[in-house]
Write a protein that holds these residues in place. Structure first.
Motif, short mmCIF file in Angstrom:
data_model
loop_
_atom_site.label_atom_id
_atom_site.label_comp_id
_atom_site.label_asym_id
_atom_site.label_seq_id
_atom_site.Cartn_x
_atom_site.Cartn_y
_atom_site.Cartn_z
N GLY A 1 0.80 55.74 -14.89
CA GLY A 1 0.47 54.35 -15.17
C GLY A 1 1.50 53.34 -14.71
O GLY A 1 2.50 53.66 -14.09
N TYR A 2 1.21 52.08 -15.07
CA TYR A 2 2.08 50.98 -14.67
C TYR A 2 3.51 51.18 -15.12
O TYR A 2 4.45 50.81 -14.43
CB TYR A 2 1.57 49.66 -15.28
CG TYR A 2 0.27 49.17 -14.70
CD1 TYR A 2 0.22 48.66 -13.41
CD2 TYR A 2 -0.90 49.21 -15.44
CE1 TYR A 2 -0.97 48.21 -12.87
CE2 TYR A 2 -2.09 48.76 -14.92
CZ TYR A 2 -2.13 48.25 -13.63
OH TYR A 2 -3.30 47.81 -13.11
N PRO B 1 -4.45 51.05 -18.99
CA PRO B 1 -3.34 50.10 -19.09
C PRO B 1 -2.99 49.72 -20.52
O PRO B 1 -1.80 49.61 -20.85
CB PRO B 1 -3.84 48.89 -18.30
CG PRO B 1 -4.78 49.48 -17.29
CD PRO B 1 -5.46 50.62 -18.02
#
Length: 86
Positions: A11-12, A35
């Motif tokens: 993920g981010y 997210p």
């Protein structure tokens, strides 16, 4: 293979469930590819690190390297945060 032995950052916020599965469970995050869960876990990691190490700089470095202290990474993040505040 070597690829299979490498940790998977997701993920981010590039979180490794291997290390943060306990915290994910504690806050009810289920999917690091989402997210919402990814950022919630990241914020929880930073909160835990700040409580453990006492400063934002140490917390950021520990987030990035696993150990507290000053780093290029923490200084860059803190400088970016200061720019965004303006």
């Amino acid at each position: 293979s070597l690829h299979d032995a490498l940790p998977i950052c997701v993920g981010y916020c590039q979180i490794q469930e291997k290390w943060w599965g306990r915290l994910m469970h504690e806050i009810g995050a289920e999917d690091l590819y989402q997210p919402y869960d990814n950022f919630r876990v990241s914020a929880a990691i930073l909160a835990e690190n700040t409580a453990k190490y006492g400063t934002v700089e140490d917390a950021l470095t520990a987030y990035n390297t696993g150990k507290p202290g000053a780093s290029t990474y923490s200084k860059a993040v803190m400088a970016a945060a200061e720019r965004w505040r303006k």
